[in-house]
Design a protein around this motif. Structure first.
Motif, PDB file in Angstrom:
ATOM      1  N   PRO A 195       0.784  -1.240   0.000  1.00  0.00           N
ATOM      2  CA  PRO A 195       0.000   0.000   0.000  1.00  0.00           C
ATOM      3  C   PRO A 195       0.813   1.287   0.000  1.00  0.00           C
ATOM      4  O   PRO A 195       0.244   2.368   0.085  1.00  0.00           O
ATOM      5  CB  PRO A 195      -0.801  -0.117   1.301  1.00  0.00           C
ATOM      6  CG  PRO A 195       0.118  -0.854   2.221  1.00  0.00           C
ATOM      7  CD  PRO A 195       0.864  -1.832   1.352  1.00  0.00           C
ATOM      8  N   HIS A 196       2.130   1.178  -0.057  1.00  0.00           N
ATOM      9  CA  HIS A 196       2.978   2.371  -0.099  1.00  0.00           C
ATOM     10  C   HIS A 196       4.189   2.066  -0.971  1.00  0.00           C
ATOM     11  O   HIS A 196       4.364   0.928  -1.432  1.00  0.00           O
ATOM     12  CB  HIS A 196       3.410   2.793   1.309  1.00  0.00           C
ATOM     13  CG  HIS A 196       4.086   1.702   2.093  1.00  0.00           C
ATOM     14  ND1 HIS A 196       5.392   1.356   1.901  1.00  0.00           N
ATOM     15  CD2 HIS A 196       3.610   0.856   3.051  1.00  0.00           C
ATOM     16  CE1 HIS A 196       5.719   0.364   2.722  1.00  0.00           C
ATOM     17  NE2 HIS A 196       4.636   0.035   3.425  1.00  0.00           N
ATOM     18  N   ASN A 197       5.049   3.031  -1.197  1.00  0.00           N
ATOM     19  CA  ASN A 197       6.109   2.836  -2.200  1.00  0.00           C
ATOM     20  C   ASN A 197       7.469   2.504  -1.610  1.00  0.00           C
ATOM     21  O   ASN A 197       8.471   2.514  -2.320  1.00  0.00           O
ATOM     22  CB  ASN A 197       6.212   4.065  -3.107  1.00  0.00           C
ATOM     23  CG  ASN A 197       6.667   5.311  -2.363  1.00  0.00           C
ATOM     24  OD1 ASN A 197       7.039   5.257  -1.183  1.00  0.00           O
ATOM     25  ND2 ASN A 197       6.638   6.457  -3.039  1.00  0.00           N
TER      26      ASN A 197
ATOM     27  N   GLY B 119      -1.195  -2.407  -9.138  1.00  0.00           N
ATOM     28  CA  GLY B 119      -0.626  -1.487 -10.102  1.00  0.00           C
ATOM     29  C   GLY B 119      -0.870  -0.027  -9.805  1.00  0.00           C
ATOM     30  O   GLY B 119      -0.293   0.841 -10.477  1.00  0.00           O
ATOM     31  N   VAL B 120      -1.728   0.283  -8.821  1.00  0.00           N
ATOM     32  CA  VAL B 120      -1.919   1.682  -8.443  1.00  0.00           C
ATOM     33  C   VAL B 120      -0.579   2.248  -7.974  1.00  0.00           C
ATOM     34  O   VAL B 120       0.145   1.614  -7.210  1.00  0.00           O
ATOM     35  CB  VAL B 120      -2.977   1.810  -7.328  1.00  0.00           C
ATOM     36  CG1 VAL B 120      -2.976   3.212  -6.737  1.00  0.00           C
ATOM     37  CG2 VAL B 120      -4.360   1.480  -7.868  1.00  0.00           C
ATOM     38  N   ARG B 121      -0.242   3.437  -8.431  1.00  0.00           N
ATOM     39  CA  ARG B 121       1.007   4.074  -7.997  1.00  0.00           C
ATOM     40  C   ARG B 121       0.833   4.574  -6.567  1.00  0.00           C
ATOM     41  O   ARG B 121      -0.037   5.395  -6.283  1.00  0.00           O
ATOM     42  CB  ARG B 121       1.393   5.206  -8.941  1.00  0.00           C
ATOM     43  CG  ARG B 121       1.788   4.694 -10.317  1.00  0.00           C
ATOM     44  CD  ARG B 121       2.500   5.743 -11.137  1.00  0.00           C
ATOM     45  NE  ARG B 121       2.937   5.187 -12.410  1.00  0.00           N
ATOM     46  CZ  ARG B 121       2.378   5.470 -13.576  1.00  0.00           C
ATOM     47  NH1 ARG B 121       1.356   6.311 -13.639  1.00  0.00           N
ATOM     48  NH2 ARG B 121       2.839   4.930 -14.689  1.00  0.00           N
ATOM     49  N   MET B 122       1.663   4.050  -5.690  1.00  0.00           N
ATOM     50  CA  MET B 122       1.499   4.279  -4.266  1.00  0.00           C
ATOM     51  C   MET B 122       2.293   5.485  -3.777  1.00  0.00           C
ATOM     52  O   MET B 122       3.334   5.839  -4.333  1.00  0.00           O
ATOM     53  CB  MET B 122       1.913   3.028  -3.491  1.00  0.00           C
ATOM     54  CG  MET B 122       1.015   1.827  -3.762  1.00  0.00           C
ATOM     55  SD  MET B 122      -0.719   2.139  -3.338  1.00  0.00           S
ATOM     56  CE  MET B 122      -1.467   0.611  -3.884  1.00  0.00           C
ATOM     57  N   ASP B 123       1.783   6.069  -2.698  1.00  0.00           N
ATOM     58  CA  ASP B 123       2.440   7.184  -2.033  1.00  0.00           C
ATOM     59  C   ASP B 123       3.337   6.667  -0.917  1.00  0.00           C
ATOM     60  O   ASP B 123       3.205   5.518  -0.488  1.00  0.00           O
ATOM     61  CB  ASP B 123       1.386   8.134  -1.448  1.00  0.00           C
ATOM     62  CG  ASP B 123       0.534   8.788  -2.523  1.00  0.00           C
ATOM     63  OD1 ASP B 123       1.088   9.101  -3.596  1.00  0.00           O
ATOM     64  OD2 ASP B 123      -0.674   8.974  -2.299  1.00  0.00           O
TER      65      ASP B 123
ATOM     66  N   VAL C 177      -0.773   9.818   6.918  1.00  0.00           N
ATOM     67  CA  VAL C 177      -0.001  10.376   5.807  1.00  0.00           C
ATOM     68  C   VAL C 177      -0.274   9.650   4.490  1.00  0.00           C
ATOM     69  O   VAL C 177       0.031  10.165   3.424  1.00  0.00           O
ATOM     70  CB  VAL C 177       1.515  10.357   6.102  1.00  0.00           C
ATOM     71  CG1 VAL C 177       1.834  11.252   7.281  1.00  0.00           C
ATOM     72  CG2 VAL C 177       2.018   8.934   6.341  1.00  0.00           C
ATOM     73  N   ASN C 178      -0.847   8.442   4.556  1.00  0.00           N
ATOM     74  CA  ASN C 178      -1.107   7.647   3.355  1.00  0.00           C
ATOM     75  C   ASN C 178      -2.457   6.957   3.509  1.00  0.00           C
ATOM     76  O   ASN C 178      -2.564   5.923   4.172  1.00  0.00           O
ATOM     77  CB  ASN C 178      -0.004   6.616   3.142  1.00  0.00           C
ATOM     78  CG  ASN C 178      -0.212   5.780   1.888  1.00  0.00           C
ATOM     79  OD1 ASN C 178      -1.168   5.973   1.139  1.00  0.00           O
ATOM     80  ND2 ASN C 178       0.681   4.823   1.659  1.00  0.00           N
TER      81      ASN C 178
END
Length: 594
Positions: free
Chosen positions: A114-116, A374-378, A385-386
């Motif tokens: 869920p995050h990058n 594939g969603v670009r994660m924050d 914060v996310n």
């Protein structure tokens, strides 16, 4: 993650036998591994030969047991390494994350990061198919731990005085090697089995590796079958070794290990059905004839209750917030009214607000909601914060943290036999029988603790048609998509073969959760279960087009000149295609399943 990704990755590969990722001049496989004092002598070249008919004296057995005791301890380490252990320790969240959760759990469609990972230095993971070598080499690092802790034993001259232990050691090596070649398409199998220590390593063709493993499995089966003819004193001695070092069979018997070997052969047969149908049939029928896993007591697993650990996935999900439910899995479970949506996954932990204009708000604790792959994660591991962290996690309560880590689950074997029946193979039963039994034995929770799953079973198996379901992402409605699941659960003998296959593989997929390696194998070879397309595939290595499925992980060890030399010299040729995400492995061929 608790460490920076770069530091953790370096540590993982140092433990696995690879050089530090900062130390480019070290040989790539010089570490011996394990947690015991090791014999400095390196033994190599005799792993395939098991002289199981030789006469063994009590004196010879005692001497071999004394000489090999340290290697039996390393065999225990190997069993932990197969499911996220390291340095002789039981499976832990950090290792498990690198071996399974960051990469293949997401490729298979079970979960999503869920995050990058921007908190991890060089560990950035932009989206699901983004190529990051540190993560993609993780499974191979675990394989090298297996190799470094078992190869000396299976090549040791004294092991021939306890051939059953050699057979079990070789089976553990081959089990791990089969997993790795399925992921990468080629590995230096022969060199590693022969205990070669340093570059150059020669990559082998996947077809040759499969043939060699099956040859080994036949020898292993014959050796373990011959055990019944041994004298009682010998049987007692071997049983004593198993009682101390066997961590994955439930009854610690030679007979169970024999069933594992044949069940692995059945798995491999099914993998190859489209590329060598006659050989696949032969392998599968031989496996059934010799005896596969047929009861839950014969399953192979690491049991948190017995070994004293918690299933690592739950710390990854709930302490670190590093994994969340995949929207494809949510949609599949919802369409089929599967009980996991009732008790396996949490509802959204906080409100989810439309990011465009705030016009749509999903209040906290409203529903089980996954993330589109594939969603670009924050960046960010906390919901403040996310907001993606608020999506559904795996529950960290009740029976679930004690869920076993399976090497071979009864339900997998039953679904394999159901699929074999569709091909007309002699599986000693019907497709319907094995399919329905597979569903009954599919629960993720520990069988020793009872089962919430069983309370829903009758109603679930009666589902004839899927519920009309639409995945909705309140944060970004561009991700909304209708369910792609068009089959039910209840068996219908009048269904076409392709529909029957989709039902079998879909239920096998659910039953296998969270073991993602086999789920991804089935997805690639059959196209089932039907999942949502992965978004932003262009974030990968450049070889994928919109709608593509990533077909394999790039060959490991690319970060040094010696590693790249091996890939260039033998890896590409063994692979039979470009070293890219869109290159299919040997058994992954386009065309009809029948």
């Amino acid at each position: 993650m608790k460490k920076t990704v770069l530091t953790a990755f370096c540590a993982l590969f140092a433990m696995a036998g690879l050089h530090s990722c900062l130390d480019f001049d070290m040989p790539t496989d010089s570490f011996t591994g394990g947690d015991v004092d090791l014999d400095p002598i390196v033994y190599r070249g005799k792993a395939d030969s098991i002289d199981y008919r030789r006469e063994i004296t009590s004196e010879g057995f005692a001497e071999a047991q004394s000489q090999l005791s340290q290697y039996f301890g390393q065999m225990q380490t190997v069993q932990y390494c197969l499911r996220g252990g390291k340095e002789g320790q039981m499976p832990g969240a950090h290792q498990y994350q690198y071996v399974y959760n960051i990469i293949v759990d997401n490729y298979a469609g079970y979960l999503v990061v869920p995050h990058n990972f921007s908190h991890g230095g060089d560990g950035l993971l932009t989206s699901t198919y983004a190529y990051n070598q540190g993560y993609c080499d993780g499974p191979y690092g675990a394989f090298l731990m297996v190799k470094n802790n078992i190869a000396n034993m299976i090549n040791h001259p004294m092991i021939d005085s306890i051939p059953e232990m050699k057979a079990i050691g070789l089976l553990l090596f081959d089990y791990s090697a089969q997993e790795m070649v399925d992921l990468y398409g080629s590995i230096p199998y022969v060199d590693h089995k022969a205990n070669k220590e340093a570059n150059p390593f020669t990559f082998n063709k996947m077809a040759d590796i499969y043939a060699s493993i099956v040859d080994n499995l036949d020898t292993i089966n014959a050796c373990l079958k011959h055990f019944d003819q041994r004298p009682d004193w010998y049987k007692s001695g071997v049983q004593g070794i198993l009682m101390q070092y066997d961590k994955v069979s439930q009854d610690k018997s030679i007979a169970s290990w024999r069933r594992l070997a044949n069940s692995l052969k059945l798995r491999m047969a099914m993998h190859t059905v489209k590329v060598q149908p006659n050989k696949a049939k032969q392998w599968a029928e031989e496996a059934i004839q010799e005896g596969v896993i047929e009861t839950t007591d014969q399953e192979f697993l690491l049991d948190p209750m017995m070994e004293g650990f918690t299933n690592p996935l739950f710390e990854i999900a709930n302490s670190w917030n590093d994994t969340r439910l995949n929207a494809s899995f949510e949609s599949l479970l919802a369409s089929l009214q599967h009980p996991y949506l009732e008790y396996l996954f949490e509802k959204n932990s906080s409100q989810i607000v439309n990011s465009a204009d705030g016009s749509d708000i999903l209040p906290a604790n409203s529903r089980v909601i996954g993330l589109r792959a594939g969603v670009r994660m924050d960046p960010g591991q906390s919901v403040d914060v996310n907001p993606r962290v608020a999506y559904s996690s795996i529950k960290n309560s009740g029976e679930i943290p004690m869920a076993p880590l399976y090497l071979m689950k009864l339900s997998e074997v039953q679904f394999l036999r159901a699929e074999g029946c569709l091909h007309g193979w002699a599986m000693n039963g019907s497709a319907q029988q094995f399919y329905e039994d597979g569903i009954r034995n599919a629960q993720v929770e520990n069988r020793k603790m009872g089962s919430t799953y069983q309370n829903y079973l009758d109603a679930y198996m009666a589902v004839e048609t899927p519920v009309a379901y639409k995945y909705e992402d309140q944060m970004d409605h561009r991700n909304d998509i209708e369910s792609v699941t068009k089959i039910g659960v209840k068996w219908n003998e009048g269904d076409p073969l392709e529909v029957k296959l989709e039902k079998i593989i879909t239920q096998k997929y659910i039953a296998g959760f969270p073991y993602s390696y086999e789920a991804w194998n089935d997805l690639r070879r059959t196209g089932y279960p039907k999942l949502f397309p992965v978004l932003n595939v262009e974030d990968g290595d450049g070889s994928l087009a919109e709608g593509d499925l990533v077909r394999r992980i790039l060959l490991p060890g690319r970060d040094t000149s010696v590693g790249m030399s091996d890939i260039t010299t033998s890896g590409i040729e063994a692979l039979g295609g470009s070293d890219t995400q869109n290159t299919r492995v040997w058994w992954d061929v386009e065309g009809s399943n029948f």
